[in-house]
Design an enzyme around this catalytic site. Structure first.
Site, PDB file in Angstrom:
ATOM      1  N   PHE A 197       0.820  -1.216   0.000  1.00 30.11           N
ATOM      2  CA  PHE A 197       0.000   0.000   0.000  1.00 30.11           C
ATOM      3  C   PHE A 197       0.850   1.261   0.000  1.00 30.11           C
ATOM      4  O   PHE A 197       0.409   2.332  -0.409  1.00 30.11           O
ATOM      5  CB  PHE A 197      -0.971  -0.039   1.188  1.00 30.11           C
ATOM      6  CG  PHE A 197      -0.628   0.829   2.351  1.00 30.11           C
ATOM      7  CD1 PHE A 197      -1.062   2.145   2.409  1.00 30.11           C
ATOM      8  CD2 PHE A 197       0.138   0.344   3.410  1.00 30.11           C
ATOM      9  CE1 PHE A 197      -0.751   2.951   3.499  1.00 30.11           C
ATOM     10  CE2 PHE A 197       0.442   1.137   4.490  1.00 30.11           C
ATOM     11  CZ  PHE A 197       0.005   2.448   4.537  1.00 30.11           C
ATOM     12  N   LYS A 198       2.096   1.144   0.428  1.00 27.99           N
ATOM     13  CA  LYS A 198       2.995   2.294   0.457  1.00 27.99           C
ATOM     14  C   LYS A 198       3.172   2.925  -0.933  1.00 27.99           C
ATOM     15  O   LYS A 198       3.538   4.082  -1.048  1.00 27.99           O
ATOM     16  CB  LYS A 198       4.382   1.882   0.977  1.00 27.99           C
ATOM     17  CG  LYS A 198       4.405   1.160   2.306  1.00 27.99           C
ATOM     18  CD  LYS A 198       4.083   2.069   3.461  1.00 27.99           C
ATOM     19  CE  LYS A 198       4.518   1.523   4.805  1.00 27.99           C
ATOM     20  NZ  LYS A 198       3.746   0.352   5.273  1.00 27.99           N
ATOM     21  N   ASP A 199       2.926   2.122  -1.971  1.00 30.89           N
ATOM     22  CA  ASP A 199       3.068   2.645  -3.331  1.00 30.89           C
ATOM     23  C   ASP A 199       2.149   3.839  -3.600  1.00 30.89           C
ATOM     24  O   ASP A 199       2.485   4.721  -4.382  1.00 30.89           O
ATOM     25  CB  ASP A 199       2.740   1.557  -4.358  1.00 30.89           C
ATOM     26  CG  ASP A 199       3.834   0.500  -4.458  1.00 30.89           C
ATOM     27  OD1 ASP A 199       5.009   0.848  -4.275  1.00 30.89           O
ATOM     28  OD2 ASP A 199       3.494  -0.669  -4.714  1.00 30.89           O
ATOM     29  N   THR A 202       7.945   0.174   3.158  1.00 31.28           N
ATOM     30  CA  THR A 202       8.259   1.555   2.791  1.00 31.28           C
ATOM     31  C   THR A 202       9.546   1.610   1.988  1.00 31.28           C
ATOM     32  O   THR A 202       9.651   2.328   0.998  1.00 31.28           O
ATOM     33  CB  THR A 202       8.453   2.423   4.053  1.00 31.28           C
ATOM     34  OG1 THR A 202       7.256   2.397   4.792  1.00 31.28           O
ATOM     35  CG2 THR A 202       8.784   3.852   3.700  1.00 31.28           C
ATOM     36  N   LEU A 207       4.052   6.692  -2.048  1.00 32.32           N
ATOM     37  CA  LEU A 207       5.448   6.853  -2.461  1.00 32.32           C
ATOM     38  C   LEU A 207       5.626   6.947  -3.976  1.00 32.32           C
ATOM     39  O   LEU A 207       6.724   7.177  -4.459  1.00 32.32           O
ATOM     40  CB  LEU A 207       6.304   5.740  -1.866  1.00 32.32           C
ATOM     41  CG  LEU A 207       6.550   5.989  -0.370  1.00 32.32           C
ATOM     42  CD1 LEU A 207       7.094   4.743   0.313  1.00 32.32           C
ATOM     43  CD2 LEU A 207       7.495   7.166  -0.163  1.00 32.32           C
TER      44      LEU A 207
END
Ligand SMILES: *Cc1c(COP(=O)(O)O)cnc(C)c1O
Length: 483
Positions: A106-108, A141, A111
């Protein structure tokens, strides 16, 4: 001057808040009038996801120019679907899939956007220095930030991850990272050690670097440029619930969020403050249940055993983003927040007053899920709903499933099960022998769920980064790299 520190009245605008990452006093940047922000949330619900992103980011980061282009550069063609975060059904729940981006976490979502914001901020502020992004990661991350900042002009990125604290697939993802401006280093310690080292580097090197050609920033969710893009998928989920007939505009829904550093769930609170009809935000913790205890008692106590679980991205005892909630909940009282953070630092705990706790509990609930329950949840969700969860998502699924639900619940799904094939296979009662790639293939043959290409293609990639340092050497390591 829209932003201020959570610990003092240091003020800045959204461009400089993104550039700096952390405020000079160690606080987090926040817009103190976020609750009064004027935002046409109903209009937002009529938009496609990327247009929602433009509208929301313009509202939260008003000093950026050309947000349309930045959003397009960040997302177009990078995710499995142009709607970025699909909402799917699994039994009685809706699952919001946040892992359809370039690194399957989900960090995509954030980021992919942050590097665009950082470079735009650099240009807009006329900055000449090269920006070095320092990142502590509990696993996801790091890779998402490396992928986002890879070969981005004027930037460089150094990632620290806990040695033997991440899954084999996660480690492979980072140590094989390509790009000329990237660096990855293991730390003999846990995530909190990495995060502490990075924060220390910020405070110790800021003065030293003042007149040099380098400046530091952060890709962790302490950076407001990281948090703001996450608000978008709460609106997208709500829009999709209206579209599939589950709710009517204005109905409240609950979100159940697998939580670590408190960034994801805080973005949901931002969505609520911006008008979205959110009922409860359910904070789901794994065995490291410091946050759920806090929400239930008002006492934050990190003096407890640290468990390494199957959901390593949530193995966190000091959740940075809680500080932003504390700021709002305390009635924007910088001195209270400073004192709590000081207590946490010096004594390992703090306790909030009744009023602050009441504010928090109006919007948040907390519940946890231990290691066995996580495995049971993966198996149950697969058997009953034919939906394959990764161990992080399973924590939230377990909590949502156990709870008495009075409203529709969206469970946030934060990673592909193929990032954690060993744990998922074990949960399904299958053999967990073999390398990460054997495990991915076995999981695929058992379930028929497709392996994301970015993960299957890791096989055969060259390992570029093998360094491992002591936890107290982070600052000197950074200095060495900057020379
Ligand atoms: C980072 C992460 C989380 C926790 O999100 P926070 O914003 O840190 O609370 C949960 N699941 C996965 C897979 C993650 O990568």
């Amino acid at each position: 001057m829209d932003y201020q520190s959570t610990r003092s009245n240091i003020k800045t605008d959204s461009v400089h808040a993104v550039l700096q990452g952390l405020a000079p006093d160690g606080g987090l940047f926040i817009d103190p009038s976020i609750e009064k922000i004027s935002f046409d949330w109903k209009k937002c619900l009529t938009l496609k996801t990327q247009d929602m992103a433009v509208m929301i980011l313009k509202a939260l980061l008003p000093d950026f120019k050309g947000m349309e282009d930045l959003v397009k550069q960040a997302y177009s063609g990078k995710f499995e679907t142009e709607e970025l975060t699909p909402l799917v059904k699994a039994g009685p729940f809706h699952i919001l899939e946040l892992f359809r981006g370039p690194t399957s976490a989900f960090k995509d979502v954030a980021l992919s956007m942050l590097p665009r914001l950082v470079t735009a901020a650099r240009t807009q502020s006329g900055m000449k220095q090269e920006i070095t992004i320092l990142t502590a990661t509990s696993g996801d991350t790091g890779k998402a930030a490396l992928e986002g900042f890879k070969d981005v002009e004027g930037t460089r990125i150094i990632v620290f991850y806990p040695d033997s604290g991440v899954s084999e697939v996660q480690q492979m993802q980072m140590t094989t990272q390509e790009g000329s401006n990237v660096c990855v280093c293991a730390v003999k310690g846990n995530f909190d050690d990495c995060q502490r080292g990075v924060k220390q580097a910020f405070s110790e090197l800021r003065e030293t670097l003042k007149d040099s050609n380098y400046s530091l920033s952060s890709a962790n969710s302490i950076n407001i440029g990281r948090l703001a893009p996450q608000v978008v998928y709460y609106f997208a989920a709500y829009r999709d619930m209206i579209a599939d007939g589950t709710i009517k505009e204005g109905d409240k829904i609950d979100f159940c969020v697998p939580t670590g550093n408190f960034g994801d769930i805080l973005a949901g609170f931002y969505a609520k403050l911006m008008g979205l009809p959110v009922g409860k935000l359910i904070c789901a913790s794994n065995a490291n249940n410091v946050l759920t205890d806090f929400i239930n008692t008002g006492k934050y106590d990190r003096k407890r055993p640290f468990y390494k679980t199957d959901s390593p991205s949530m193995d966190i005892l000091v959740s940075s983003n809680l500080e932003r909630l504390l700021f709002l909940a305390s009635g924007k009282d910088e001195s209270k927040v400073s004192q709590w953070m000081k207590d946490l630092n010096e004594n390992g705990e703090f306790t909030v007053d009744e009023k602050t706790l009441t504010y928090i509990r109006e919007s948040f609930e907390g519940e946890c899920c231990n290691q066995n329950e996580t495995e049971e949840a993966i198996a149950k969700c697969w058997k009953e709903n034919g939906y394959l969860c990764d161990p992080h998502t399973a924590v939230a699924y377990y909590v949502a499933d156990k709870r008495e639900n009075r409203r529709p619940v969206v469970v946030l799904s934060t990673a592909s099960p193929y990032k954690f094939p060993q744990a998922v296979l074990r949960a399904l009662g299958e053999s967990e022998e073999g390398s990460g790639f054997d495990l991915m293939k076995r999981l695929n043959s058992v379930t028929g769920v497709k392996i994301p290409k970015n993960l299957s293609s890791l096989e055969g990639k060259k390992v570029r980064f093998k360094e491992s340092i002591e936890r107290n050497d982070i600052v000197s390591y950074v200095m060495g790299k900057l020379k």
